[in-house]
Design a protein around this motif. Sequence first.
Motif, short mmCIF file in Angstrom:
data_model
loop_
_atom_site.label_atom_id
_atom_site.label_comp_id
_atom_site.label_asym_id
_atom_site.label_seq_id
_atom_site.Cartn_x
_atom_site.Cartn_y
_atom_site.Cartn_z
N ILE A 1 0.86 -1.32 -0.15
CA ILE A 1 0.08 -0.11 -0.04
C ILE A 1 0.93 1.09 -0.10
O ILE A 1 1.42 1.51 0.32
CB ILE A 1 -0.67 0.58 1.01
CG1 ILE A 1 -2.18 -1.32 1.23
CG2 ILE A 1 -1.46 1.32 1.29
CD1 ILE A 1 -2.59 -1.42 2.29
N PHE A 2 0.83 1.81 -0.69
CA PHE A 2 1.83 3.77 -1.52
C PHE A 2 -0.04 4.54 -0.81
O PHE A 2 -0.18 4.96 -1.02
CB PHE A 2 2.27 3.78 -2.79
CG PHE A 2 2.17 4.73 -2.68
CD1 PHE A 2 3.32 6.00 -1.68
CD2 PHE A 2 2.41 5.59 -4.08
CE1 PHE A 2 3.46 6.77 -2.07
CE2 PHE A 2 2.77 6.67 -4.59
CZ PHE A 2 4.03 7.31 -3.32
N ALA A 3 0.64 4.93 0.45
CA ALA A 3 -0.01 6.03 1.26
C ALA A 3 0.72 7.41 1.56
O ALA A 3 1.46 7.57 1.12
CB ALA A 3 -0.43 5.59 3.03
N LEU A 4 -0.22 8.65 0.78
CA LEU A 4 0.01 9.96 0.64
C LEU A 4 -0.68 10.66 2.10
O LEU A 4 -1.75 10.77 1.97
CB LEU A 4 -0.02 10.41 -0.55
CG LEU A 4 1.56 9.78 -1.74
CD1 LEU A 4 0.83 10.77 -2.72
CD2 LEU A 4 2.55 10.87 -0.93
N ASP A 5 0.64 11.49 2.85
CA ASP A 5 -0.65 12.84 3.26
C ASP A 5 0.11 14.01 2.94
O ASP A 5 1.70 13.90 3.69
CB ASP A 5 -0.13 12.24 5.10
CG ASP A 5 -0.75 13.68 6.49
OD1 ASP A 5 -1.85 14.05 5.09
OD2 ASP A 5 0.32 13.19 7.18
N ILE A 6 -1.28 14.62 1.98
CA ILE A 6 -0.10 15.27 1.78
C ILE A 6 -0.07 16.70 2.87
O ILE A 6 -1.87 17.50 2.97
CB ILE A 6 -0.94 15.63 0.36
CG1 ILE A 6 -0.75 14.41 -0.58
CG2 ILE A 6 -0.43 17.17 -0.23
CD1 ILE A 6 -1.64 14.66 -1.61
N GLY A 7 -0.05 17.19 3.67
CA GLY A 7 -0.16 18.47 4.52
C GLY A 7 0.17 19.77 3.76
O GLY A 7 0.66 19.64 2.87
N THR A 8 0.35 20.64 4.59
CA THR A 8 0.78 22.44 3.88
C THR A 8 1.55 21.86 4.07
O THR A 8 2.13 23.38 3.03
CB THR A 8 0.12 23.27 5.42
OG1 THR A 8 -2.04 22.84 5.08
CG2 THR A 8 -0.09 25.09 4.70
N ARG A 9 3.19 21.94 5.04
CA ARG A 9 4.28 22.49 4.45
C ARG A 9 4.93 21.19 3.56
O ARG A 9 5.93 20.90 3.74
CB ARG A 9 5.13 22.36 6.01
CG ARG A 9 5.96 23.05 5.89
CD ARG A 9 7.37 23.40 7.35
NE ARG A 9 6.34 24.58 7.42
CZ ARG A 9 6.16 25.20 9.06
NH1 ARG A 9 6.26 24.27 9.32
NH2 ARG A 9 5.29 26.01 8.91
N SER A 10 4.29 19.81 4.40
CA SER A 10 5.28 18.35 3.70
C SER A 10 4.15 17.27 3.13
O SER A 10 2.72 17.14 3.50
CB SER A 10 6.21 18.02 5.06
OG SER A 10 5.53 17.81 6.35
N VAL A 11 5.26 16.81 2.35
CA VAL A 11 4.49 15.34 1.72
C VAL A 11 4.72 14.21 2.43
O VAL A 11 5.83 14.04 2.20
CB VAL A 11 4.67 15.50 0.78
CG1 VAL A 11 3.32 13.80 0.46
CG2 VAL A 11 3.63 16.37 -0.10
N VAL A 12 4.15 13.08 3.46
CA VAL A 12 4.92 11.53 3.55
C VAL A 12 4.40 10.75 2.95
O VAL A 12 3.28 10.86 2.39
CB VAL A 12 4.25 11.78 5.10
CG1 VAL A 12 4.77 10.61 5.12
CG2 VAL A 12 4.92 13.04 6.05
N GLY A 13 5.33 10.34 2.53
CA GLY A 13 4.98 8.23 1.36
C GLY A 13 5.16 7.78 2.69
O GLY A 13 6.09 7.72 3.05
N LEU A 14 4.70 6.76 2.45
CA LEU A 14 4.93 5.44 3.36
C LEU A 14 4.79 4.32 2.35
O LEU A 14 4.00 4.95 1.27
CB LEU A 14 3.41 4.50 4.59
CG LEU A 14 3.57 6.33 5.92
CD1 LEU A 14 2.61 5.56 6.65
CD2 LEU A 14 4.85 6.19 5.84
N ILE A 15 5.33 3.35 2.74
CA ILE A 15 5.10 2.13 1.62
C ILE A 15 4.59 0.95 2.72
O ILE A 15 5.53 0.85 3.99
CB ILE A 15 6.71 1.73 1.11
CG1 ILE A 15 6.76 2.07 -0.19
CG2 ILE A 15 5.74 0.11 0.61
CD1 ILE A 15 5.08 2.47 -0.98
N VAL A 16 4.10 0.85 2.70
CA VAL A 16 2.93 0.17 4.08
C VAL A 16 2.76 -1.72 3.63
O VAL A 16 1.73 -2.09 2.28
CB VAL A 16 1.59 0.14 4.65
CG1 VAL A 16 1.56 -0.65 5.81
CG2 VAL A 16 2.28 1.72 5.60
N GLU A 17 2.86 -2.71 3.99
CA GLU A 17 3.14 -3.94 3.23
C GLU A 17 1.79 -4.43 4.47
O GLU A 17 2.05 -4.39 5.69
CB GLU A 17 4.12 -4.78 3.65
CG GLU A 17 3.58 -6.82 3.07
CD GLU A 17 4.85 -7.05 2.95
OE1 GLU A 17 5.02 -8.57 1.99
OE2 GLU A 17 5.56 -7.20 4.12
#
Length: 726
Positions: free
Chosen positions: A13-29
Amino acid sequence: MSDHEQSSSEELIFALDIGTRSVVGLIVEPCGEQFRVIDCTVREHDERSMLDGQIHDVIAVSKVIGKIKEELEIKHGPLKRVAVAAAGRSLRTKRVRMDIHLSRHAAIARDDVLTLEFSAVQEAQAQLAQELNEQDVTRYYCVGYSVVNYFLDGELIGNLIDQRGETASADVIATFLPRVVVDSLLAALNRCGLDMQALTLEPIAAINVLIPVTMRRLNIALVDIGAGTSDVALTEEGAITAYGMVPVAGDEITDALMNAFLLDFPMAEEVKRALTGSEMITFTDILGLEQTLPSEEIVKAIDKEINHLAGKIAMKILELNGKPPQAVMLIGGGSLTPKLTERVAEALGLPAARVAVRGADAIRQFVGEHPLLNGPEFVTPVGIAVAAQRHPVKYVTVTVNDSPIRIFDLRKMTVGDALIAAGLDIRRLHGRPGMAITLTVNGRMKMIPGGHGTAPVIMKNGEASGLDAPIMEGDRIVAEAGSDGEDAKAQVIDLMDKLDTLELTVNSQPLSLGPIALVNGQPHPLDAELADRSEVVIRLPRTVEEVLRESGMLSAASADAAAETVQFSVNGREYSLSSRQTVVEINGKAASLSDFVRPGDELIFREEPLELPAIRDVIPPEEWGQESMTVHFNGTPVSIALSSLSITMNGRPAEQHERVEDGAIITVKATQPAAPVFSDVFRYVDVSLEKPSTDGLTRLVMLINGEPASFHSELQAGDKLELYWE
C-alpha cells in the motif's frame, strides 16, 4: 527484480499524507491483522502550493508527489495506486437552526425528526454555497453532521419523538468537503500517473488507528495540530459525529519563539522541537549571538501563546460537542508543544490524565516497531494506509428519480444523503399545510388551520424506505413529493357554541329564534363561507327588523310591498310609491323596525293599504314656480300668489287636492305673474260683502293705504287694505 518481489509489490500500500508544509509517503505491507511499514520518505513543498489543506498549485504539488514516488519506486518497483486523505482543515463547517411547523394534534414521528435534520443539513449546504458564491449547492459533500440541540416551541428538549407542539427546531452542525478539494487531489495524482486507490478524511484516518471500535462508544475528541491549523474530530456511539478546524497551530508557537528570542524561522523550529527532549537548549539569534537557556525559561516566554492555542482548541471542542468530551487525544507535530495537554485539560475542566499526546507508540498494534515512525506526526499517514485496506472509501452510484448520482462514501450514507446529493429540497417533499384563516369572533381572535400536507413516498428498489435507510451501489431511489393540504374553510355554523333562543310571540303565534350572524357588520347566512380576516358577531336577534327577517315575515312582506306600488310621472320624471304601509306594535304600543325587543314581547306586524297622496303632495318644490307678495287686510297679513299653476292628469285639467291615479301622467305649468287687484284678496280671506242688518250702515268703504279704492284697484306689496260698512 524477481517475480516474487514483483508480486509482493502488488500487495503493498502506497499512502500519501499531503500536508500544508510537507508530504509524507509510506510503503506499508499488510501482514494479517497488522501492517508493516517498509519505507517512509518526507519532502517539504518548495513553495506555498498548499493553503489550509487545499491544493492551490496542482503542478507544484504533483512535482513533490512525483519525487516521493520516484524515490520509493527505486526500492519497491512501480507504484500505480495510492491512498490519500482530504485534509481535515479543508472541511467546511456550518451551524444552522431549522424550524418546522407541526399539527397540534399529531405526535412527532421519527420521519418528522429526520426530515428536520436533513432539511437543516441542506440549509447549511445552501448557506455555504451562498457564502462562497457557488451556484451548484451539490458541489459540497456532507461528510457528517451532529444535532447540537432540539427545541419544541422554542424550549430546549432532549428528544422530539412523540412530543406535541406547534414548532419543532433542530440546531445542527454539518460538515462539508468541497468537491474542488477532491478534484484537485485527483488532478495532482493523475499528473504523476497514479490512480486513487482509496480516499479518506485525515481525522477518520487517524481515528481508525488510534481509537479501536471497542472505544468508539466513548465521547472522544481527536485534535490533529499541524503547522497552520488544528483539526478537531469527535466520536460518540461508534460514529464520527463532528469535525471542525481552528486556524491556530504549531506556527503560532514558532512565531512566538522568533519574537521572544530574535530567531529566524528554521532556528525557531529547531528550538521548538528541542523543547520536549532537552533541559538546556543552545541557539543562535539573528545577530549571531549564541545563547544557552533552560527549556523551562523558554517555555515561560511563550506561555501566553500556548494558552491561546489551548483555549482555541477547547472552544472548538465545546462548540462541536456541546459539552466536554470524556477524553482528548492530540496528534500531529504541533501536539508536542510543551504544557499543551495540561492547558487543554484546564480549559475543558478535565483531569490532566484525560488529555494525552498519542504518537507512534499508540499505533503499534498496527505497525509494530519502526525506527522511522517516532512521533505523533506519523499517526495520520499510517491511518491513511490502514484505511485503504480496512475502510476503503469509494464512490457509490445510485439513481434518484432515474438520474444517476455519485456519492462519496465517507461514512454510512443514507437515502437522505442521496436526496441531498441529487439536489432535491427535503422540505418541499413533505406536502405543505393548507393556508389558515384568521377570524375575529365576538371580539376574540380565532385561527382555523388548513389541512395537513401528506408525507412523501420514498421507495428504494421498489420498497418503501425511510430517510435513514442505508444505501448501496446500484440502489434505485424514487422520491415523490406529498400533496399539499387544503386551505382552511369555515362557516358561521362551525363557530357557534350553544346559545339560548329568543322566545316571543308575533301576531299571536309563539316564535323561538336561534342566533344570527353579522359579518363585517352585514347579515350573513350561517352556511355561507367566511373570508379570511372577517369580523364575525354571533348573537340573538335584537331588533324588530332582525326578528321579522329571521322569521321570514319581513322578506315576504317586502316582496308584497314591492309588488303593490303606484307608478306615475310628473313633468316627465318617473315616480313609484308603495300602496301599502307597515304597522308595527310591541306589547300594544306603536313601534318601528329599529326598536329593540326582549324575550316574551308580543309583536304585531301587518301591512295595510296606504291612501294615495294628493297631486299637490307629489309636485316637487321646484315645479311650483309661484311668486307671492304680502299685503295687510283689515290688519291681518295676507300672502297673494302672483302666478297660478295649470295642472293636467292624463290630459285633463286637475285640481291640486285630487288623488294621484296609478299610471298617471301629470303635467304642472305656472302662468305668467299678473299685478293683483283688490278683489284678489277675497280668495285668501273669508269676508262677507252683504250689507249688515245693523241700522244706519248704508255705504261699503274700500281703502288702500287710507285712500279710497275700488275692486279693480291694483295692489303693491305692503299695502294696507280696509273694507267696512258705514
